[in-house]
Design a protein around this motif. Structure first.
Motif, PDB file in Angstrom:
ATOM      1  N   LYS A   2      85.297  27.333  36.844  1.00  0.00           N
ATOM      2  CA  LYS A   2      84.216  28.251  36.269  1.00  0.00           C
ATOM      3  C   LYS A   2      84.065  29.394  36.890  1.00  0.00           C
ATOM      4  O   LYS A   2      83.304  29.077  38.291  1.00  0.00           O
ATOM      5  CB  LYS A   2      83.257  27.310  35.830  1.00  0.00           C
ATOM      6  CG  LYS A   2      83.364  26.805  34.357  1.00  0.00           C
ATOM      7  CD  LYS A   2      81.890  26.398  33.662  1.00  0.00           C
ATOM      8  CE  LYS A   2      81.835  26.244  32.568  1.00  0.00           C
ATOM      9  NZ  LYS A   2      80.701  25.623  31.983  1.00  0.00           N
ATOM     10  N   THR A   4      82.124  31.975  35.395  1.00  0.00           N
ATOM     11  CA  THR A   4      80.702  32.065  34.616  1.00  0.00           C
ATOM     12  C   THR A   4      80.945  31.150  33.290  1.00  0.00           C
ATOM     13  O   THR A   4      81.865  30.328  33.504  1.00  0.00           O
ATOM     14  CB  THR A   4      80.322  33.417  33.982  1.00  0.00           C
ATOM     15  OG1 THR A   4      81.351  33.661  33.275  1.00  0.00           O
ATOM     16  CG2 THR A   4      80.396  34.436  35.089  1.00  0.00           C
ATOM     17  N   GLU A   5      80.012  31.167  32.635  1.00  0.00           N
ATOM     18  CA  GLU A   5      79.949  30.143  31.560  1.00  0.00           C
ATOM     19  C   GLU A   5      81.128  30.240  30.524  1.00  0.00           C
ATOM     20  O   GLU A   5      81.805  29.145  30.084  1.00  0.00           O
ATOM     21  CB  GLU A   5      78.597  30.160  30.429  1.00  0.00           C
ATOM     22  CG  GLU A   5      78.586  29.239  29.544  1.00  0.00           C
ATOM     23  CD  GLU A   5      78.438  27.723  30.255  1.00  0.00           C
ATOM     24  OE1 GLU A   5      78.866  26.945  29.553  1.00  0.00           O
ATOM     25  OE2 GLU A   5      78.015  27.633  31.408  1.00  0.00           O
ATOM     26  N   ASP A 156      78.742  39.511  31.324  1.00  0.00           N
ATOM     27  CA  ASP A 156      78.567  39.036  32.383  1.00  0.00           C
ATOM     28  C   ASP A 156      78.553  39.878  33.876  1.00  0.00           C
ATOM     29  O   ASP A 156      78.302  39.571  34.844  1.00  0.00           O
ATOM     30  CB  ASP A 156      79.508  38.004  32.707  1.00  0.00           C
ATOM     31  CG  ASP A 156      79.537  36.904  31.928  1.00  0.00           C
ATOM     32  OD1 ASP A 156      78.436  36.454  31.417  1.00  0.00           O
ATOM     33  OD2 ASP A 156      80.460  36.071  31.704  1.00  0.00           O
ATOM     34  N   ASN A 220      80.541  37.257  44.765  1.00  0.00           N
ATOM     35  CA  ASN A 220      79.274  37.408  43.845  1.00  0.00           C
ATOM     36  C   ASN A 220      77.793  37.174  44.565  1.00  0.00           C
ATOM     37  O   ASN A 220      76.992  37.009  44.041  1.00  0.00           O
ATOM     38  CB  ASN A 220      79.156  35.931  42.940  1.00  0.00           C
ATOM     39  CG  ASN A 220      79.358  34.812  43.763  1.00  0.00           C
ATOM     40  OD1 ASN A 220      79.224  34.751  45.041  1.00  0.00           O
ATOM     41  ND2 ASN A 220      79.895  33.685  42.987  1.00  0.00           N
TER      42      ASN A 220
END
Length: 382
Positions: A2, A4-5, A156, A220
């Motif tokens: 993952k 992000t969601e 995002d 990130n």
């Protein structure tokens, strides 16, 4: 994995490769990155190297969980990112390919794919609506192919950066990001500083929280650090003060001089990187030549010119727009030394090169007076 969601990593690690692009040593392998954006409509971002097609497709299918993707976005047509387009279309024939017009032309060259309803031409600044995710396309020509684009996800705040911000090394291998990213950038993209500067200016207008490259880890945290390095590299400024000593030696005498100089530089507290161009990784030597603000080239005269390994190295330097550096030359010869003259001529087209006053000629072997000259050179470089 993952990201992000709604965004998932579906790339692969390659530990079988020994030379990237057939020339760059990658002892820690490399990753081929691909991503899936799950939304009302699903977009798959790029494919992977042809040798890993089935594994990649299995990763994609695991994320999709029975759903069918609407789009395959191709940002870059090098085969390590595009090779599995035919495999993907065979599995998902209703999916539409999204790419720049030039990339769509290249698909015909690589795969014989004809233009048609299954293809979407991505406009510079254009947008693809997936639902909550809106993908904005940013053309990045000559970073480092002409058809390249990057993609910004407005939801995002992810920049899918194609080959930008990539690095050598598989994701499951340890290693310093900057060292392998520098070697990757200088070797792969380094010639195209001006186009990279253009893209960085475009990126400055975007609210970026994450960078998803086609090689290397997702970035990130501390994005200013990566952006600053790219600004330095693409403007050809020195990253830090120090000296790269690159030498080519036939019988060890030029090597002796280069190592003696490096030892003296170390005594002066100067950061120094030393490379035997016949044995060490040429791409690492190239990267450090761009990393530090000073470069020493030490070479024996060979057949009325210079050692072939030095010839190769300088060709790579100039081919990657080497500039804005201080350079010192050490030559060796037994009857007609011309290495310094030849090396300087090869660097003629390099911009803003400053030569030190203390250039050294060795006649066959290193003499006490040469050692005094090398000590003086070390002080001048320090």
């Amino acid at each position: 994995m993952k990201v992000t969601e709604d965004v998932f990593y579906v790339g692969v690690n390659d530990h079988e490769i020994d030379l990237f692009e057939g020339q760059y040593r990658v002892p820690n392998g490399i990753s081929y990155n691909s991503y899936v954006i799950m939304d009302e409509k699903i977009a798959v971002m790029d494919t992977v190297d042809g040798a890993f097609g089935p594994k990649w497709l299995a990763n994609v299918e695991a994320v999709l969980q029975g759903r069918t993707p609407e789009y395959l976005v191709i940002q870059h047509m090098e085969p390590d990112h595009s090779a599995n387009i035919p495999l993907f279309l065979e599995r998902y024939p209703s999916a539409r390919i999204v790419a720049t017009p030039q990339a769509l032309k290249m698909m015909h060259q690589f795969f014989g794919l004809e233009s048609g309803e299954g293809q979407v031409s991505a406009a510079n600044g254009g947008e693809l609506d997936l639902g909550t995710h809106k993908l904005q396309f940013v053309y990045a020509p000559m970073v480092h192919w002409p058809e390249v684009m990057m993609t910004y996800d407005t939801k995002d705040k992810i920049l899918f950066s194609a080959d930008g911000f990539g690095k050598f090394g598989a994701l499951d291998a340890e290693g310093n990001w900057a060292d392998e990213a520098r070697r990757y950038y200088i070797g792969i993209v380094g010639k195209y500083g001006a186009p990279v500067q253009t893209v960085l200016k475009k990126a400055a207008g975007l609210d970026i929280l994450m960078i998803c490259p086609l090689h290397g880890p997702v970035l990130n945290e501390n994005l200013d650090y990566y952006l600053k390095l790219y600004d330095i590299w693409s403007s050809y400024e020195a990253e830090s003060k120090g000296v790269t000593v690159a030498y080519a030696s036939a019988y060890g005498h030029t090597r002796e001089a280069a190592l003696y100089l490096a030892e003296e530089l170390g005594k002066n507290g100067t950061a120094v990187a030393v490379y035997d161009l016949a044995r060490d990784d040429m791409s690492a030597a190239l990267a450090d030549a761009f990393r530090y603000d000073k470069l020493v080239l030490a070479c024996n005269t060979y057949d009325g010119g210079i050692n072939p390994f030095m010839n190769d190295f300088i060709t790579r330097l100039t081919g990657h727009n080497f500039q804005k550096r201080t350079v010192a030359l050490i030559e060796n010869g037994s009857w007609a030394p011309v290495a310094s003259k030849t090396m300087r001529a090869m660097l003629e087209k390099s911009k803003e090169i400053t030569y030190v006053e203390q250039n050294i000629t060795i006649l066959s072997s290193v003499k006490p007076e040469n050692k005094e000259q090398l000590k003086a050179l070390a002080k001048e470089l320090a």
